[in-house]
Design an enzyme around this catalytic site. Structure first.
Site, mmCIF file in Angstrom:
data_model
loop_
_atom_site.group_PDB
_atom_site.id
_atom_site.type_symbol
_atom_site.label_atom_id
_atom_site.label_comp_id
_atom_site.label_asym_id
_atom_site.label_seq_id
_atom_site.Cartn_x
_atom_site.Cartn_y
_atom_site.Cartn_z
ATOM 1 N N GLY A 24 13.642 -5.031 2.949
ATOM 2 C CA GLY A 24 12.559 -5.586 2.149
ATOM 3 C C GLY A 24 13.032 -6.759 1.291
ATOM 4 N N GLN A 25 12.125 -7.328 0.530
ATOM 5 C CA GLN A 25 12.496 -8.469 -0.317
ATOM 6 C C GLN A 25 13.642 -8.099 -1.258
ATOM 7 O OE1 GLN A 25 9.169 -11.202 -1.683
ATOM 8 N NE2 GLN A 25 8.183 -9.215 -1.863
ATOM 9 N N ASP A 45 17.775 1.363 6.874
ATOM 10 C CA ASP A 45 16.363 0.994 6.986
ATOM 11 C C ASP A 45 15.597 2.196 7.531
ATOM 12 O OD1 ASP A 45 16.904 1.119 9.670
ATOM 13 O OD2 ASP A 45 16.937 -1.043 9.972
ATOM 14 N N ALA A 70 9.372 1.036 -0.059
ATOM 15 C CA ALA A 70 8.083 1.460 -0.628
ATOM 16 C C ALA A 70 6.979 1.100 0.350
ATOM 17 C CB ALA A 70 7.828 0.769 -1.969
ATOM 18 N N THR A 104 4.106 -0.935 0.386
ATOM 19 C CA THR A 104 3.687 -2.020 -0.520
ATOM 20 C C THR A 104 2.415 -2.737 -0.064
ATOM 21 O OG1 THR A 104 5.189 -3.513 0.642
ATOM 22 C CG2 THR A 104 6.021 -2.495 -1.379
ATOM 23 N N THR A 137 5.875 -0.580 -10.576
ATOM 24 C CA THR A 137 4.992 -1.735 -10.557
ATOM 25 C C THR A 137 4.090 -1.835 -11.784
ATOM 26 O OG1 THR A 137 3.067 -2.624 -9.365
ATOM 27 C CG2 THR A 137 3.470 -0.293 -9.122
ATOM 28 N N TYR A 185 -2.308 2.404 -4.306
ATOM 29 C CA TYR A 185 -0.905 1.982 -4.434
ATOM 30 C C TYR A 185 -0.391 2.296 -5.843
ATOM 31 C CZ TYR A 185 2.992 -1.311 -5.081
ATOM 32 O OH TYR A 185 4.201 -1.886 -5.388
HETATM 33 N N1 LIG Z 1 6.151 -7.015 -3.858
HETATM 34 C C1 LIG Z 1 5.684 -7.003 -5.104
HETATM 35 O O1 LIG Z 1 4.966 -7.921 -5.549
HETATM 36 C C2 LIG Z 1 6.035 -5.862 -6.035
HETATM 37 C C3 LIG Z 1 5.479 -5.852 -7.319
HETATM 38 C C4 LIG Z 1 5.814 -4.816 -8.177
HETATM 39 C C5 LIG Z 1 6.679 -3.820 -7.762
HETATM 40 N N2 LIG Z 1 7.189 -3.837 -6.501
HETATM 41 C C6 LIG Z 1 8.075 -2.742 -6.095
HETATM 42 O O2 LIG Z 1 9.356 -3.286 -5.851
HETATM 43 C C7 LIG Z 1 10.019 -2.540 -4.817
HETATM 44 C C8 LIG Z 1 10.511 -3.474 -3.732
HETATM 45 O O3 LIG Z 1 9.389 -4.153 -3.189
HETATM 46 P P1 LIG Z 1 9.535 -5.333 -2.132
HETATM 47 O O4 LIG Z 1 8.667 -6.446 -2.592
HETATM 48 O O5 LIG Z 1 10.970 -5.576 -1.824
HETATM 49 O O6 LIG Z 1 8.811 -4.638 -0.874
HETATM 50 P P2 LIG Z 1 8.769 -5.116 0.637
HETATM 51 O O7 LIG Z 1 9.330 -6.471 0.797
HETATM 52 O O8 LIG Z 1 7.383 -4.821 1.100
HETATM 53 O O9 LIG Z 1 9.787 -4.113 1.329
HETATM 54 C C9 LIG Z 1 9.489 -2.754 1.424
HETATM 55 C C10 LIG Z 1 10.567 -2.128 2.266
HETATM 56 O O10 LIG Z 1 10.237 -0.742 2.366
HETATM 57 C C11 LIG Z 1 10.459 -0.380 3.716
HETATM 58 N N3 LIG Z 1 9.666 0.774 4.073
HETATM 59 C C12 LIG Z 1 8.331 0.912 4.098
HETATM 60 N N4 LIG Z 1 8.005 2.129 4.573
HETATM 61 C C13 LIG Z 1 9.182 2.752 4.848
HETATM 62 C C14 LIG Z 1 9.514 4.005 5.366
HETATM 63 N N5 LIG Z 1 8.584 4.886 5.736
HETATM 64 N N6 LIG Z 1 10.814 4.338 5.501
HETATM 65 C C15 LIG Z 1 11.781 3.455 5.171
HETATM 66 N N7 LIG Z 1 11.530 2.227 4.701
HETATM 67 C C16 LIG Z 1 10.237 1.895 4.529
HETATM 68 C C17 LIG Z 1 10.042 -1.588 4.527
HETATM 69 O O11 LIG Z 1 10.586 -1.466 5.809
HETATM 70 P P3 LIG Z 1 9.913 -2.203 7.062
HETATM 71 O O12 LIG Z 1 10.280 -3.658 6.909
HETATM 72 O O13 LIG Z 1 10.550 -1.533 8.230
HETATM 73 O O14 LIG Z 1 8.439 -1.967 6.956
HETATM 74 C C18 LIG Z 1 10.656 -2.687 3.689
HETATM 75 O O15 LIG Z 1 12.006 -2.872 4.037
HETATM 76 C C19 LIG Z 1 9.001 -1.498 -4.349
HETATM 77 O O16 LIG Z 1 9.236 -0.301 -5.008
HETATM 78 C C20 LIG Z 1 7.665 -2.064 -4.805
HETATM 79 O O17 LIG Z 1 6.702 -1.056 -5.016
HETATM 80 C C21 LIG Z 1 6.902 -4.857 -5.618
#
Ligand SMILES: NC(=O)c1ccc[n+]([C@@H]2O[C@H](COP(=O)([O-])OP(=O)(O)OC[C@H]3O[C@@H](n4cnc5c(N)ncnc54)[C@H](OP(=O)(O)O)[C@@H]3O)[C@@H](O)[C@H]2O)c1
Length: 298
Positions: A10-11, A30, A59, A61, A100, A124
């Site tokens: 993920g990011q 992963d 997560a 997301t 979040t 979410y």
């Molecule tokens: N993005 C935002 O704007 C934001 C804002 C506030 C908080 N957050 C929090 O920050 C954290 C990191 O977010 P991010 O932006 O890095 O999210 P992201 O880019 O959407 O990455 C999420 C990761 O979770 C993995 N994932 C999803 N379902 C899964 C599963 N069943 N088993 C294993 N891996 C799984 C995805 O894998 P795949 O690539 O294989 O799907 C991906 O690698 C999260 O806790 C999120 O809730 C994010």
């Protein structure tokens, strides 16, 4: 120190890999090797890898899709977090987890502090809040970083979307009545590594929830203008100039999930615990826009 990173693709997961590898033995998994939709398997993963620290960057997301897939969102964002936290507690390991601004309803006039009452507006947000509660209830040492408006040079995010749409369209219409703070995945990774480094040195910050975002505030519309202006300065090809980003109301851009109008997080607790000053959001975003703009410069 052995560190287990879950959700490495993920990011935040991608940005974590280098700083965590510098801190000790990193095992980065992963969904093929640690699937959060199979929470019952996670205890065995933790037993096998024997980590001192578990970092959960995975997560569900997809904020809008979660409205029609609440069970799946809950499995990943709450049930799996509970399983990881229990496994951490059993080993005496520390859990790092991310949450979040969407745990709040956005009706507060000022910035949200960690002790403000959550009131999520979406599936979410509700499932992320359940994940926080599960980590706290497990009894493991945990840091939960609530962050907001996350972007990186890779993955699905607003910065990349605006640069793509800016190349394709003459005008963009972007929501101008939601206030928040864009946060780079790199900053989140750096703070995470800082905390784990202090743990290794025997002086960890207190366990608990911390708000993590840069200083300042903006709206999605003003954020879009900043991204396009920075790209233009770096001679990226653009059809839409920053002046042609038109502000619209949330009501004019209906989506399945409701978003908080105010996502501004107060980061005093984190800055005091680590004795640091977080950057201004514009300084945080410029390197990312510069890197992406270089890929498409004319
Ligand atoms: N993005 C935002 O704007 C934001 C804002 C506030 C908080 N957050 C929090 O920050 C954290 C990191 O977010 P991010 O932006 O890095 O999210 P992201 O880019 O959407 O990455 C999420 C990761 O979770 C993995 N994932 C999803 N379902 C899964 C599963 N069943 N088993 C294993 N891996 C799984 C995805 O894998 P795949 O690539 O294989 O799907 C991906 O690698 C999260 O806790 C999120 O809730 C994010």
């Amino acid at each position: 120190m052995r560190i287990l990173l879950v959700g490495k693709g993920g990011q935040v997961g991608r940005e974590l890999q280098a700083p965590l590898a510098a801190l000790g033995d990193l095992v980065a998994l992963d969904r093929t090797t640690a699937d959060l939709e199979r929470p019952d398997d996670l205890a065995a993963v933790v037993r096998r890898e024997r980590p001192d620290v578990i970092v959960n960057a995975a997560a569900y997301t997809a904020v809008d899709k979660a409205e029609s897939e609440p069970d799946r969102a809950r499995l990943v964002n709450a049930t799996a977090v509970a399983a990881l936290a229990r496994a951490a507690a059993d080993r005496g390991a520390t859990l790092v987890h991310y949450s979040t601004d969407y745990v709040f309803d956005g009706t507060k006039a000022g910035r949200y502090v960690e002790t403000d009452d959550p009131c999520p507006l979406s599936v979410y947000g509700r499932t992320k809040l359940e994940g926080e509660a599960a980590a706290a209830a497990s009894g493991c040492r945990h840091w939960i970083f609530r962050t907001t408006w996350v972007y990186a040079p890779h993955g699905q995010n607003f910065v990349r979307t605006m640069l793509r749409l800016g190349r394709e369209r003459d005008e963009l219409r972007v929501v101008d009545d939601q206030f928040g703070v864009p946060t780079s995945a790199r900053l989140i990774a750096a703070i995470t590594a800082d905390c784990i480094g202090r743990l290794a040195a025997g002086a960890p910050p207190p366990a608990g929830i911390y708000h993590l975002a840069p200083h300042g505030e903006t709206t999605w519309c003003r954020f879009a203008r900043t991204i396009l202006a920075a790209a233009r300065e770096r001679r990226a090809f653009l059809r839409c100039q920053p002046e042609n980003v038109v502000g619209i109301a949330t009501a004019d851009y209906p989506l399945p999930a409701r978003r908080p109008a105010n996502s501004r997080l107060d980061t005093t607790k984190l800055e005091t615990a680590l004795n640091i000053r977080l950057p201004e959001w514009q300084d945080d975003v410029l390197p990312v826009v510069a890197a992406l703009a270089a890929e498409s410069s004319s």
